[in-house]
Design an enzyme around this catalytic site. Structure first.
Site, PDB file in Angstrom:
ATOM      1  CE  LYS A  22      45.340 -65.463  19.672  1.00 46.81           C
ATOM      2  NZ  LYS A  22      44.320 -64.773  19.150  1.00 46.81           N
ATOM      3  CG  ASN A  23      45.579 -64.931  15.157  1.00 51.10           C
ATOM      4  OD1 ASN A  23      44.851 -65.203  16.212  1.00 51.10           O
ATOM      5  ND2 ASN A  23      46.407 -63.976  15.010  1.00 51.10           N
ATOM      6  CB  CYS A 116      44.426 -57.794  23.267  1.00 53.91           C
ATOM      7  SG  CYS A 116      44.970 -59.199  23.710  1.00 53.91           S
ATOM      8  NE  ARG A 121      42.091 -55.532  17.983  1.00 52.97           N
ATOM      9  CZ  ARG A 121      42.497 -56.845  18.337  1.00 52.97           C
ATOM     10  NH1 ARG A 121      42.481 -57.118  19.485  1.00 52.97           N
ATOM     11  NH2 ARG A 121      42.609 -57.816  17.348  1.00 52.97           N
ATOM     12  CG  ASP A 305      49.578 -60.881  16.780  1.00 47.39           C
ATOM     13  OD1 ASP A 305      49.268 -59.587  17.137  1.00 47.39           O
ATOM     14  OD2 ASP A 305      48.938 -61.564  16.307  1.00 47.39           O
ATOM     15  NE  ARG A 397      42.433 -63.467  24.643  1.00 45.22           N
ATOM     16  CZ  ARG A 397      42.596 -62.441  23.775  1.00 45.22           C
ATOM     17  NH1 ARG A 397      43.007 -61.522  24.636  1.00 45.22           N
ATOM     18  NH2 ARG A 397      42.494 -62.476  22.730  1.00 45.22           N
TER      19      ARG A 397
HETATM   20  C1  UD1 Z   1      44.082 -60.081  13.536  1.00 43.99           C
HETATM   21  C2  UD1 Z   1      44.749 -61.211  14.558  1.00 43.99           C
HETATM   22  C3  UD1 Z   1      45.643 -60.409  15.597  1.00 43.99           C
HETATM   23  C4  UD1 Z   1      46.643 -59.737  14.745  1.00 43.99           C
HETATM   24  C5  UD1 Z   1      46.049 -58.611  13.906  1.00 43.99           C
HETATM   25  C6  UD1 Z   1      46.972 -58.014  12.872  1.00 43.99           C
HETATM   26  C7  UD1 Z   1      42.964 -62.885  14.627  1.00 43.99           C
HETATM   27  C8  UD1 Z   1      41.999 -63.566  15.374  1.00 43.99           C
HETATM   28  N1  UD1 Z   1      43.440 -61.864  15.099  1.00 43.99           N
HETATM   29  O1  UD1 Z   1      43.086 -59.268  14.196  1.00 43.99           O
HETATM   30  O2  UD1 Z   1      46.326 -61.359  16.157  1.00 43.99           O
HETATM   31  O3  UD1 Z   1      47.169 -58.636  15.894  1.00 43.99           O
HETATM   32  O4  UD1 Z   1      45.225 -59.507  12.980  1.00 43.99           O
HETATM   33  O5  UD1 Z   1      47.549 -58.764  12.234  1.00 43.99           O
HETATM   34  O6  UD1 Z   1      43.393 -63.286  13.746  1.00 43.99           O
HETATM   35  N2  UD1 Z   1      40.626 -51.870  11.710  1.00 43.99           N
HETATM   36  C9  UD1 Z   1      39.900 -50.993  11.268  1.00 43.99           C
HETATM   37  N3  UD1 Z   1      38.509 -51.306  11.108  1.00 43.99           N
HETATM   38  C10 UD1 Z   1      38.019 -52.399  10.860  1.00 43.99           C
HETATM   39  C11 UD1 Z   1      38.665 -53.664  11.281  1.00 43.99           C
HETATM   40  C12 UD1 Z   1      40.205 -53.377  11.461  1.00 43.99           C
HETATM   41  O7  UD1 Z   1      39.949 -49.546  11.410  1.00 43.99           O
HETATM   42  O8  UD1 Z   1      36.865 -52.937  10.593  1.00 43.99           O
HETATM   43  C13 UD1 Z   1      42.102 -51.577  12.018  1.00 43.99           C
HETATM   44  C14 UD1 Z   1      42.135 -52.024  13.394  1.00 43.99           C
HETATM   45  O9  UD1 Z   1      41.894 -51.158  14.352  1.00 43.99           O
HETATM   46  C15 UD1 Z   1      43.671 -52.287  13.409  1.00 43.99           C
HETATM   47  C16 UD1 Z   1      43.900 -52.860  11.778  1.00 43.99           C
HETATM   48  O10 UD1 Z   1      42.971 -52.335  11.219  1.00 43.99           O
HETATM   49  O11 UD1 Z   1      44.330 -50.808  13.510  1.00 43.99           O
HETATM   50  C17 UD1 Z   1      44.380 -54.229  11.921  1.00 43.99           C
HETATM   51  O12 UD1 Z   1      43.226 -54.851  12.422  1.00 43.99           O
HETATM   52  P1  UD1 Z   1      42.814 -56.339  11.726  1.00 43.99           P
HETATM   53  O13 UD1 Z   1      43.805 -56.638  10.646  1.00 43.99           O
HETATM   54  O14 UD1 Z   1      41.430 -56.339  11.540  1.00 43.99           O
HETATM   55  O15 UD1 Z   1      43.067 -57.134  13.137  1.00 43.99           O
HETATM   56  P2  UD1 Z   1      41.959 -58.370  13.674  1.00 43.99           P
HETATM   57  O16 UD1 Z   1      41.540 -59.264  12.451  1.00 43.99           O
HETATM   58  O17 UD1 Z   1      41.342 -57.876  14.602  1.00 43.99           O
END
Ligand code: UD1
Length: 416
Positions: A22-23, A116, A121, A305, A397
C-alpha cells in the site's frame, strides 16, 4: 456496515501470498502525474486507499484502467491541478499528488488531508520543502495553494525523516532545474521503490534507502514501462504475528525478508521461530512467549504500523512488556478495545505497559484506524469464544482480502 465475526482458537497453518505494498503503490501512483507517456503498474493491491488514489488521478484528467492487479495509466493529458476536497478528506496519502502536480504543472490547490486519526499529522515539512524549491505557498481556510513559475534544485534538511515529505519533495524535484539534496531523508523501502520507479521513467535520483537523497533535475520523464511494486512489509508482519499468536505455522510467500528485519528480530526475542529464504518467511509459534520492550522508530527501526499488532501479541506474553510510541502521539486507541478482550494494559504518556494474561476473551470491539483494526482481528483469532470487529472500513483501506487469506489458513472468520 460491515463487521468481521471471528471464532478464536484455530492454529493457523498453510501458505499465504503477500500483496503489493500500500505505502509503495500510493506514492508511485501519485508520481505517475510527472510522466507524459502511458505506463503499466503490476502487483497493484485491491485496497480502498488505492481506489481513492485512482479517483484522485482521474479527477485530475489521467485515464486509468484496472484489471486484476494490473493498472494502465495514461497521464499524458492532465487537465486540473485542484484535488477535490472529498478525496483529500478520505485519505491522507492524497497529499502525495501535490509534489508531482507542482513539478509538472507549476500549481496546486488542495484542502488539508484526512486519514487515520492517530495524531495531528501536519504538513509543515512538505510545504517547507516546496518553498525551498521555489514555490509560493499560501495556506488559508483549510486550503493549500502553491504556484511556481519554475522550481530550482536546492539543499533541504528535514527536521524529522518524514516518509511523506521525503516522497513529495523527491517528486517535486524530478523536473526542477539543477540538483536537489534531501538530508535527514526517510529511509523506508517504499522510498527506494519510488526512486526505482521514477528512474525507470527517466528521472535521475540516487541515495534512497540512505539519509541523503540526490535528485538531478531532468526536462521530462515518461517511458512506456511496466513496473511491479514491492510486496507489503506490514501485511507480511501482520501474518507473522498471526502465526505466532495462534501458535500456528505459516509460510509467507512473495515477501522481502530484509524489509521486516525489525519485526523478525522482536519475534525471535520473544521466542518465536522464524526462518527466512529469498522471498519467503516461515513463522512457527510456540506455546508460551517472552515479554518485550519495543520503541517505534523511523526505518530501519521498529515500524509504528506494527505497534498495535505487537500490543495484542504481548498481551498474551509471559511477563510485562513496554511499548513506546515515538512516531504518532495518538496511536493507542486500540488499548481500550483490547482491554474489553481481557488485556491488561496501562498507558503512561507515550508508553503502554502490558502485563501478560493467560488468555483473551471474545468481545464486541471497534477498529478506530487501519492497524488497530488488524490488531483486533489478531486478538479475535487468539481469543476464546467469538469476537465481532466493527469499523471494518478501516481494514479495507489497507489489507487486501484479509478475511479470505486468514480463512485459507484455517481461521474461522466471516464478513457480515
Ligand atoms: C507514512 C505511512 C504510514 C506510516 C508513517 C510512519 C504512507 C502512505 N503512510 O505516513 O503508514 O505510519 O509513514 O512510518 O506511506 N510530520 C510532521 N510534519 C510533516 C510531516 C510529518 O510533523 O510535515 C510528523 C507526523 O506528524 C508524524 C511523523 O512526522 O508524527 C511521521 O510522519 P510521516 O513519516 O510523514 O508519515 P506519513 O508519510 O504520513
Amino acid at each position: 456496515m460491515e463487521r468481521l465475526i471471528i471464532t478464536g482458537g484455530a492454529r493457523l497453518k498453510g501458505s499465504v501470498t503477500i500483496s503489493g505494498a500500500k505505502n509503495a503503490i500510493l506514492p508511485i501512483l501519485a508520481s505517475c502525474l510527472l510522466s507524459d507517456t502511458p505506463l503499466v503498474l503490476e502487483g497493484v493491491p485491491r485496497l480502498d486507499d488505492v481506489v481513492t488514489m485512482q479517483e484522485v488521478l482521474q479527477s485530475l484528467g489521467a485515464k486509468v484502467k484496472w484489471l486484476d492487479d494490473v493498472m494502465e495509466i495514461d497521464p499524458s493529458n492532465i487537465t486540473s491541478t485542484e484535488v477535490p476536497a472529498s478525496l483529500m478528506r478520505r485519505m491522507r496519502a492524497s497529499n502525495l499528488v501535490m509534489g508531482a502536480l507542482l513539478g509538472r504543472l507549476g500549481n496546486v490547490r488542495a484542502s488539508y488531508p484526512g486519514g487515520c486519526t492517530i495524531g495531528s499529522r501536519p504538513m509543515d515539512l512538505h510545504l517547507k520543502g516546496f518553498g525551498y524549491l521555489g514555490a509560493k505557498v499560501h495556506e488559508h481556510h483549510g486550503f493549500i495553494e502553491m504556484e511556481a513559475a519554475k522550481l530550482t534544485g536546492t539543499e533541504i534538511h528535514l527536521d524529522f525523516p518524514s516518509v511523506g515529505a521525503t516522497e513529495n519533495i523527491m517528486m517535486a524535484a524530478v523536473l526542477a532545474e539543477g540538483t536537489t539534496t534531501i538530508r535527514n531523508a526517510a529511509r523506508e523501502p517504499e522510498i527506494v521503490d519510488l526512486q526505482n520507479f521514477l528512474n525507470r521513467l527517466g528521472a535521475e535520483i540516487r541515495g534512497a534507502g540512505l539519509d541523503i537523497i540526490q535528485i538531478n533535475g531532468v526536462s521530462r520523464v515518461g517511458r512506456e514501462i511496466a513496473y511491479r511494486v514491492i510486496p507489503d512489509r506490514i501485511e507480511t508482519g501482520t501474518f507473522m504475528v498471526a502465526a505466532a499468536i495462534t501458535r500456528g505455522e505459516i509460510e509467507i510467500i512473495n515477501t522481502i525478508p530484509e524489509h521486516v528485519e525489525p519485526v523478525t528480530a522482536k519475534l525471535r526475542e520473544a521466542g518465536i521461530r522464524v526462518w527466512e529464504e529469498d522471498d519467503r518467511i516461515i513463522v512457527k509459534g510456540v506455546d508460551t512467549w517472552n515479554a518485550l520492550d519495543i520503541r517505534t522508530l523511523p526505518y530501519p527501526g521498529f515500524p509504528t504500523d506494527m505497534q498495535p499488532q505487537f500490543m495484542v501479541f504481548l498481551s498474551l506474553a509471559q511477563g510485562t512488556s513496554i511499548i513506546t510510541e515515538n512516531i504518532f502521539e495518538n496511536r493507542f486507541q486500540h488499548v481500550g478495545e483490547l482491554r474489553r478482550m481481557g488485556a491488561h494494559i496501562r498507558v503512561e504518556g507515550r508508553s503502554a505497559v502490558i502485563s501478560g494474561v493467560p488468555n483473551l476473551t471474545g468481545a464486541l470491539v471497534e477498529a478506530t484506524d487501519l492497524r488497530a483494526g488488524a490488531a483486533l482481528v489478531l486478538g479475535g483469532l487468539a481469543a476464546e469464544n467469538t469476537t465481532i470487529v466493527e469499523g471494518v472500513e478501516h481494514i479495507n483501506r489497507g489489507y487486501e482480502k484479509l478475511d479470505a487469506k486468514l480463512r485459507r489458513l484455517g481461521a474461522q472468520i466471516r464478513r457480515e
